[in-house]
Design a protein around this motif. Structure first.
Motif, short mmCIF file in Angstrom:
data_model
loop_
_atom_site.label_atom_id
_atom_site.label_comp_id
_atom_site.label_asym_id
_atom_site.label_seq_id
_atom_site.Cartn_x
_atom_site.Cartn_y
_atom_site.Cartn_z
N ASN A 1 -3.35 -1.37 16.17
CA ASN A 1 -4.71 -1.12 16.57
C ASN A 1 -5.28 -0.13 15.87
OD1 ASN A 1 -4.29 -3.18 18.65
ND2 ASN A 1 -3.97 -1.81 20.14
N LEU A 2 -4.41 0.67 15.27
CA LEU A 2 -4.92 1.95 14.53
C LEU A 2 -5.48 1.54 13.10
CD1 LEU A 2 -2.32 4.62 15.04
CD2 LEU A 2 -4.73 4.16 16.23
N THR A 3 -6.71 1.88 12.76
CA THR A 3 -7.21 1.79 11.24
C THR A 3 -6.77 2.91 10.19
OG1 THR A 3 -9.21 2.17 11.94
CG2 THR A 3 -8.82 -0.06 12.08
N LEU A 4 -6.42 2.65 9.31
CA LEU A 4 -6.09 3.69 8.40
C LEU A 4 -7.23 3.83 7.39
CD1 LEU A 4 -2.42 2.89 7.08
CD2 LEU A 4 -3.35 4.95 8.47
N PRO A 5 -7.80 5.01 6.79
CA PRO A 5 -8.92 5.10 5.95
C PRO A 5 -8.55 4.70 4.66
CG PRO A 5 -8.05 7.36 6.52
CD PRO A 5 -7.34 6.45 7.33
N ALA B 1 -2.41 6.26 1.64
CA ALA B 1 -1.40 5.79 0.32
C ALA B 1 -0.35 4.70 1.01
CB ALA B 1 -0.75 7.04 -0.02
N SER B 2 -0.35 4.59 2.29
CA SER B 2 0.77 3.80 2.84
C SER B 2 0.08 3.29 4.31
CB SER B 2 2.18 4.11 2.94
OG SER B 2 2.03 5.31 3.91
N ARG B 3 0.76 2.15 4.73
CA ARG B 3 0.67 1.62 6.08
C ARG B 3 2.06 0.93 6.59
NH1 ARG B 3 -0.17 -3.76 6.21
NH2 ARG B 3 -0.77 -4.74 4.21
N PHE B 4 2.14 1.31 7.85
CA PHE B 4 3.17 0.48 8.62
C PHE B 4 3.18 -1.02 8.68
CE2 PHE B 4 3.51 4.59 10.51
CZ PHE B 4 4.73 5.00 10.42
N VAL B 5 4.10 -1.70 8.54
CA VAL B 5 3.96 -3.22 8.26
C VAL B 5 5.02 -3.73 9.00
CG1 VAL B 5 2.92 -3.42 5.91
CG2 VAL B 5 5.41 -3.54 6.11
N SER B 6 5.06 -5.02 9.37
CA SER B 6 6.13 -5.79 10.16
C SER B 6 6.75 -6.47 9.22
CB SER B 6 5.42 -6.63 11.24
OG SER B 6 4.77 -7.38 10.71
N GLY B 7 7.98 -6.94 9.48
CA GLY B 7 8.90 -7.74 8.51
C GLY B 7 8.13 -9.02 8.23
N GLU B 8 7.08 -9.63 9.06
CA GLU B 8 6.68 -10.94 8.58
C GLU B 8 5.50 -10.70 7.55
OE1 GLU B 8 6.79 -9.81 11.88
OE2 GLU B 8 8.43 -11.04 12.66
N ASP B 9 5.03 -9.59 7.51
CA ASP B 9 4.17 -9.21 6.50
C ASP B 9 4.57 -8.67 4.99
OD1 ASP B 9 2.13 -9.97 8.20
OD2 ASP B 9 2.12 -7.64 8.89
N LEU B 10 6.00 -8.60 4.87
CA LEU B 10 6.62 -8.43 3.67
C LEU B 10 6.67 -9.52 2.85
CD1 LEU B 10 9.49 -6.05 4.85
CD2 LEU B 10 7.19 -5.44 4.01
N TYR C 1 5.56 -3.11 -2.82
CA TYR C 1 6.35 -1.77 -2.80
C TYR C 1 6.28 -1.28 -1.29
CZ TYR C 1 6.39 -2.11 -7.86
OH TYR C 1 6.49 -2.43 -9.05
N ILE C 2 7.52 -0.76 -0.82
CA ILE C 2 7.53 -0.13 0.49
C ILE C 2 8.42 1.11 0.16
CG2 ILE C 2 7.56 -2.42 1.57
CD1 ILE C 2 10.39 -2.07 2.08
N ARG D 1 0.47 1.35 -0.94
CA ARG D 1 -0.74 0.74 -1.65
C ARG D 1 -0.74 0.71 -3.17
NH1 ARG D 1 -5.04 0.75 2.81
NH2 ARG D 1 -4.00 0.95 4.59
N SER D 2 -1.69 1.19 -3.89
CA SER D 2 -1.94 1.29 -5.44
C SER D 2 -0.74 2.30 -6.08
CB SER D 2 -3.17 1.43 -5.90
OG SER D 2 -3.55 2.62 -5.37
#
Length: 116
Positions: free
Chosen positions: A7-11, A15-24, A29-30, A102-103
């Protein structure tokens, strides 16, 4: 009500954001941001009358947290990754939490590889 990380949005500058396995996906790059250590209760003399089969769990930040890893294959709950030295390892997503870079992931991966 507690907010979850989803539910949290990152600005946009994050540089990074947590991801679930289904989104990999392959090529992403992680980095490993958190890991879990599980040990049996008997090692600490814990009370066995309360759920002896449930291990004690500790969350910690791994020493290589922040190092970029490139995904080579995904077979949930396992993710096969390559580090900057081109060595392959397997991450078990039941035991760690990953963040997508991210980039900066591609740039950092290339620069760190040329330093060795």
């Amino acid at each position: 009500m507690l907010e979850t990380e989803q539910n949290l949005t990152l600005p946009a500058s994050s540089a990074s954001r947590f991801v679930s396995g289904e989104d990999l996906t392959v090529g992403t790059y992680i980095t490993v941001s958190r890991a879990v250590i599980e040990l049996p209760r008997f090692l600490f003399g814990c009370d066995f009358q309360r759920a002896p089969e449930v291990p004690l769990r500790w969350q910690h930040m791994p020493q290589d947290s922040g190092a970029p890893l490139k995904i080579k294959a995904v077979s949930l709950p396992y993710v096969y990754v390559e580090d900057v030295s081109e060595s392959t390892r397997v991450l078990d997503l039941r035991r760690c939490e990953v963040a997508a870079l991210r980039s900066c992931g591609h740039t950092s991966f290339g620069k760190m590889g040329t330093m060795s």
